[in-house]
Design an enzyme around this catalytic site. Structure first.
Site, mmCIF file in Angstrom:
data_model
loop_
_atom_site.group_PDB
_atom_site.id
_atom_site.type_symbol
_atom_site.label_atom_id
_atom_site.label_comp_id
_atom_site.label_asym_id
_atom_site.label_seq_id
_atom_site.Cartn_x
_atom_site.Cartn_y
_atom_site.Cartn_z
ATOM 1 N N ALA A 1 20.445 46.977 48.886
ATOM 2 C CA ALA A 1 21.129 46.510 47.687
ATOM 3 C C ALA A 1 20.289 46.859 46.477
ATOM 4 O O ALA A 1 19.136 47.262 46.614
ATOM 5 C CB ALA A 1 21.331 44.995 47.750
ATOM 6 N N MET A 2 20.870 46.695 45.287
ATOM 7 C CA MET A 2 20.182 47.108 44.066
ATOM 8 C C MET A 2 20.385 46.094 42.953
ATOM 9 O O MET A 2 21.509 45.649 42.697
ATOM 10 C CB MET A 2 20.709 48.494 43.653
ATOM 11 C CG MET A 2 20.071 49.042 42.403
ATOM 12 S SD MET A 2 18.282 49.263 42.614
ATOM 13 C CE MET A 2 17.739 48.910 40.947
ATOM 14 N N GLU B 1 17.872 40.201 45.521
ATOM 15 C CA GLU B 1 18.348 40.918 44.326
ATOM 16 C C GLU B 1 18.449 39.969 43.139
ATOM 17 O O GLU B 1 18.120 40.318 42.014
ATOM 18 C CB GLU B 1 19.690 41.597 44.592
ATOM 19 C CG GLU B 1 19.715 42.542 45.792
ATOM 20 C CD GLU B 1 18.574 43.535 45.859
ATOM 21 O OE1 GLU B 1 18.051 43.931 44.797
ATOM 22 O OE2 GLU B 1 18.181 43.909 46.988
ATOM 23 N N GLU C 1 8.474 44.546 44.158
ATOM 24 C CA GLU C 1 9.038 44.430 45.510
ATOM 25 C C GLU C 1 8.241 43.480 46.402
ATOM 26 O O GLU C 1 8.823 42.621 47.077
ATOM 27 C CB GLU C 1 9.178 45.810 46.165
ATOM 28 C CG GLU C 1 10.176 46.745 45.462
ATOM 29 C CD GLU C 1 11.578 46.149 45.318
ATOM 30 O OE1 GLU C 1 11.889 45.133 45.988
ATOM 31 O OE2 GLU C 1 12.371 46.697 44.526
HETATM 32 N N1 TRP Z 1 15.255 47.886 44.362
HETATM 33 C C1 TRP Z 1 16.048 47.831 45.540
HETATM 34 C C2 TRP Z 1 15.652 46.564 46.246
HETATM 35 O O1 TRP Z 1 14.576 46.295 46.580
HETATM 36 C C3 TRP Z 1 15.826 48.983 46.452
HETATM 37 C C4 TRP Z 1 16.799 50.098 46.322
HETATM 38 C C5 TRP Z 1 18.119 50.015 46.384
HETATM 39 C C6 TRP Z 1 16.515 51.469 46.228
HETATM 40 N N2 TRP Z 1 18.678 51.267 46.307
HETATM 41 C C7 TRP Z 1 17.711 52.149 46.211
HETATM 42 C C8 TRP Z 1 15.355 52.199 46.149
HETATM 43 C C9 TRP Z 1 17.777 53.539 46.128
HETATM 44 C C10 TRP Z 1 15.415 53.573 46.058
HETATM 45 C C11 TRP Z 1 16.618 54.236 46.032
HETATM 46 O O2 TRP Z 1 16.346 45.680 46.461
HETATM 47 ZN ZN ZN Z 2 13.729 44.679 45.866
#
Ligand code: TRP
Ligand code: ZN
Length: 882
Positions: free
Chosen positions: A268-269, A304, A326
């Site tokens: 997820a992002m 998230e 992270e």
């Molecule tokens: N920041 C995201 C998380 O830790 C990680 C993440 C989601 C990500 N999609 C990505 C990292 C694509 C690199 C590329 O939850």
């Molecule tokens: Zn994260």
């Protein structure tokens, strides 16, 4: 796709960080949305950074069709350098508005980075460096801007138009088109930018923050999945309340959006106010999601959401600092889950996951510190080391400073750095300053590579009447460890008397009895601790709660391990003792020794089963053996067949010898009250399914009948999947029927079909190679969908050593072929799969040569992606032998 040259790429170095020559304070983006061709216009308010030497404005971009570049409305002189993916704009005054217009092609974007298409929806993924695939920009996290975004597109195809922040305006346009304008008042790095456009259904709710702000919570999915969003919504509300309670952190905008997509490279992002999720971490209902899925969803939603403060409000100065957000956010989500559920079981799961996934990384060719020193492709550094070991590093602050001290550090961190892009050192200083603590030495945790070892020994000093504990630390051999010195290692210890009761731990010279668990802080290479009032035969329990991410070396007898497993007060310590005992027995079986302690292990398991009524979830954790993969970790050369055979033998023995107790558990743990995905109901299911698996391992007469009944009668996915797995993995009578039934029952559910693929891909049998090949042609399989690749090919390569290492090389060949294709489709996902060859040197000559051949084939591929190239090159260069 990023540039693919034929000369090896030079790595980016942590030490070479330079502040940006230009700031962007504000950006206005316009999207003219279309799946085949989207037009993106950007107006950036740029300002020269007076603190660094003047240089021309240099923007990053990848795969963009540039239509126009202007400075303050006038055509600009610019130089587009394809090879290094930059656009240099000449003659920009100290402050200016720079406009670019580009065209991108979402439909063609199979890498799922930048703007791409998933089903009927268009969406973006920008972390780490995907924004440059959308428009020209200084695409680095220390450039923070406010964004105003105008989205325009066909009303029928894209009824929902979302971006970060608040919606300012919507309206109709000609030709059935419409638009929406979004404004995000918080300056943010480009990696947190996001848009979503499509035909989506919405589940809405609200959360009132403790200062009284009402936040609209909106979850979006494809219309057919709208009924599966409730659990994620509840999880979000719990997360919001928990962050207020535990860290005093409130949400800061009036809306919070979550969108589920089936095509996603990671979990997820955390895009500001517009989180985008892999559907597998959002969608759940009783029929389709297991209890473990429910828990994973709760934790990823929390993760998230928690990023809003640890990541978004305070972000990373550069990508070497990734663990700043992270490691810290994983620590926070682990604490959240511990508070929502069982802290002891959660700790065991997290450490067990660390040992299974991070330890091999630490011992392999891509080993790196939690704060890496160099990278070629940053996407390759979203690793178990940065995330999981990083979380253990954060946990050590809390162990050293106490919960209140840690909170003071967090408060100071936000007070100092809200709105900034900072470093791991800034975090460490906030922790130190808030507590008047000296954490200079602690910095070494950010530079050391590999898993450190703590060697412990005990003796009794008769003359002084003191028990003496000696601790010594050691870093693994690695060029980057040469100038590190001793780490600061918190070691929690306790002692048990002969009746297995806890003893107070009192240091020599202290007048009052100490606590039952004592924190020692090892700061030198070696140290000696003297304890008074302990009997000579006191049983040490060391590194309780896994107080530091190290390997502990202590020579417990098998009998003492069984005592710790049965009676230690610390659940993690019980689990680790049981692990060690079973590893010892398995080691003896693997080496073909006749004498082993299987009887002790059987006794210990019997005792756990017997007392399992109290905490069935903990019992389920204790009643497990290390996987073949874990057992292979410390062996060189690795003999997969011998490891597998030993494991089958021991499981068989356990299943047969404990048959009566297991049957009894299976009966008494049948569901009683109302179904719930967590708590006692889930814990009972957990242990019951472990019992079923063991009965099948033991070859018990009616295991097949029980498993089939369990499968047919299941009213939830946890039981159905456990029964299904047992039937298929043990090839019980009824397995074929279950395979057909499962397939037909869930044909329309992508996420459940992933489970169907994974169960078949992980059957410990050489024939699984042929199954996987056949399943790649299944109508539900797609090589351009990361979830499918992970559940079929990833599960096969990483979780089925028996088949992957098939003697004729068919497993390697299959993965090699897939990698060759994935390299063109989705290098980020391909690179992860490529790590399955990392330990090629640790196998027998024949296998080793065949694995090497696959690596060399890839290395020789013309136009190989930097992602896969970095992994393959490191593996081929590796001298460690694994
Ligand atoms: N920041 C995201 C998380 O830790 C990680 C993440 C989601 C990500 N999609 C990505 C990292 C694509 C690199 C590329 O939850
Ligand atoms: Zn994260």
């Amino acid at each position: 796709m990023s540039a693919r040259g034929d000369q090896p790429r030079t790595p980016v170095l942590r030490q070479e960080y330079r502040p940006p020559a230009w700031w962007v304070d504000h950006v206005e983006l316009e999207f003219d949305l279309d799946a085949t061709e989207t037009r993106v216009t950007s107006r950036m308010s740029v300002r020269r950074n007076p603190e660094v030497d003047a240089e021309p404005l240099t923007l990053s971009g990848a795969g963009l069709e540039t239509k126009r570049v202007e400075i303050d409305g006038e055509p600009a002189k610019f130089d587009e350098r394809g090879a290094d993916e930059t656009l240099v704009v000449e003659g920009v005054p100290e402050r200016a508005e720079v406009t670019t217009e580009v065209v991108v092609h979402p439909e063609r974007n199979t890498a799922l980075e930048g703007l791409y298409k998933s089903g009927a929806m268009l969406l973006t993924q920008c972390e780490a460096e995907g924004f440059r695939k959308i428009t020209w920009f200084p695409d680095r996290p220390d450039v923070m801007a406010t964004y105003r975004v105008r989205l325009a597109g066909d009303r029928e195809r894209f009824p929902v138009l979302l971006s970060n922040g608040n919606c300012m305006e919507t309206g109709e346009l000609d030709d059935g088109r419409h638009f929406a304008v979004w404004n995000d008042p918080f300056p943010k790095p480009s990696y947190l930018f996001a848009i979503v456009a499509g035909e989506l259904s919405e589940l809405a709710d609200t959360f009132t923050t403790r200062s009284g702000r009402e936040v609209a919570l909106k979850f979006y999915s494809e219309p057919e999945n709208i009924g599966q969003l409730d659990h994620a919504m509840e999880s979000l509300k719990k997360s919001m309340a928990w962050d207020e309670e535990r860290f005093g952190l409130e949400y800061d905008l009036d809306v919070f959006h979550v969108v589920a997509t089936h095509d996603f490279n990671m979990g997820a992002m955390e895009n500001k106010s517009l989180n985008i999720f892999n559907a597998r971490y959002v969608l759940a209902d009783r029929e389709t999601a297991t209890d473990a899925d429910y828990e994973a969803i709760e934790s990823v939603i929390a993760h998230e959401y928690f990023h809003n403060w640890t990541g978004n409000r305070v972000t990373c100065r550069d990508w070497f600092q990734l663990t700043l957000k992270e490691g810290l956010t994983v620590f926070r989500d682990q604490e959240f889950t511990a508070d929502m559920r069982s802290p002891g079981v959660k700790r065991i799961q997290d450490v067990s996951d660390l040992m299974a996934r991070q330890f091999p990384e630490d011992a392999g060719p891509m080993a790196h510190p939690v704060r890496p020193e160099r990278y070629v492709e940053i996407n390759n550094f979203y690793t178990a080391t940065v995330y999981e070991k990083g979380a253990q590093v954060v946990r050590m602050y809390e162990t050293l400073l106490g919960r209140d001290g840690f909170r003071r550090g967090m408060d100071l961190y936000f007070e100092r750095h809200d709105g900034q892009a900072v470093t791991c050192d800034d975090f460490r200083r906030a922790m130190a300053d808030a507590n008047d603590a000296d954490l200079e030495q602690f910095e070494r945790w950010y530079r050391q590579v590999g898993t450190p070892t703590v060697e412990a020994s005990t003796r009794y000093d008769e003359s002084a009447g003191e028990l003496v504990l000696e601790l010594a630390q050691r870093l693994p051999e690695h060029p980057d460890n040469r100038n590190i010195g001793a780490l600061m290692i918190p070691v929690k210890v306790g002692f048990l008397d002969t009746d297995n009761r806890p003893l107070p731990v009192t240091l020599s010279g202290e007048s009052e009895a100490g606590p039952e668990t004592r924190l020692l802080v090892l700061t030198d290479e070696k140290a000696e601790y003297r304890f008074r009032d302990l009997p000579a035969d006191a049983l040490p329990s060391l590194l309780r709660d896994y107080s530091a991410p190290v390997k502990l070396d202590y020579d417990w007898s098998s009998r003492d391990l069984a005592r710790l497993a049965g009676f230690d007060s610390d659940p993690f310590s019980r689990w680790r003792a049981m692990r060690r005992l079973s590893e010892r027995v398995l080691g003896d079986l693997i080496e073909g020794r006749d004498e082993h302690d299987a009887e002790l292990l059987i006794e210990a398991w019997a005792a756990v089963l017997d007392g399992s009524g109290e905490d069935p979830a903990l019992a389920a954790e204790l009643l497990s053996l290390p996987s073949v993969g874990e057992l292979a970790q410390d062996r060189d050369p690795v003999d997969i067949e011998a490891i597998h055979a030993a494991r089958v033998e021991l499981l068989g023995l356990l299943g047969r010898r404990l048959e009566n107790a297991l049957r009894e558990r299976f009966d008494t743990l049948a569901p009683t009250g109302e179904w719930s995905s967590e708590g006692p109901d889930a814990a009972r299911r957990r242990l019951r399914n472990v019992a079923l698996g063991l009965l099948a391992s033991g070859g018990c007469d009616d295991a097949a009948e029980w498993a089939s009944k369990h499968y047919d009668g299941a009213d939830n996915m946890t039981d159905r999947l456990a029964a299904f797995r047992t039937l298929v993995h043990h090839e019980l009578e009824g397995a074929q029927d279950a395979l057909a039934d499962f397939e037909q029952r869930f044909a329309d559910d992508q996420l459940v079909m992933d489970k169907w693929f994974a169960v078949q891909a992980t059957r410990s049998d050489e024939r699984a190679v042929d199954d996987v090949r056949r399943l790649m042609d299944h109508a539900a399989f797609r090589l351009n969908n990361p979830n499918k690749v992970r559940s079929l090919i990833g599960a096969f390569a990483m979780m089925n050593p028996v088949a992957f290492h098939r003697a004729d090389g068919a497993g390697y060949k299959l993965v090699g072929e897939v990698l060759d294709k994935l390299d063109d489709i989705n290098p980020q996902v391909g690179a992860r799969l490529a790590t399955s060859f990392n330990r090629w040197r640790a196998y027998d000559d024949k296998r080793s040569a065949m694995m090497k051949e696959q690596l060399q084939k890839l290395a020789a591929k013309k136009g190989l992606s930097p992602d896969i190239e970095e992994i393959v090159t490191a593996a081929l260069k590796d001298r460690s032998g694994g």
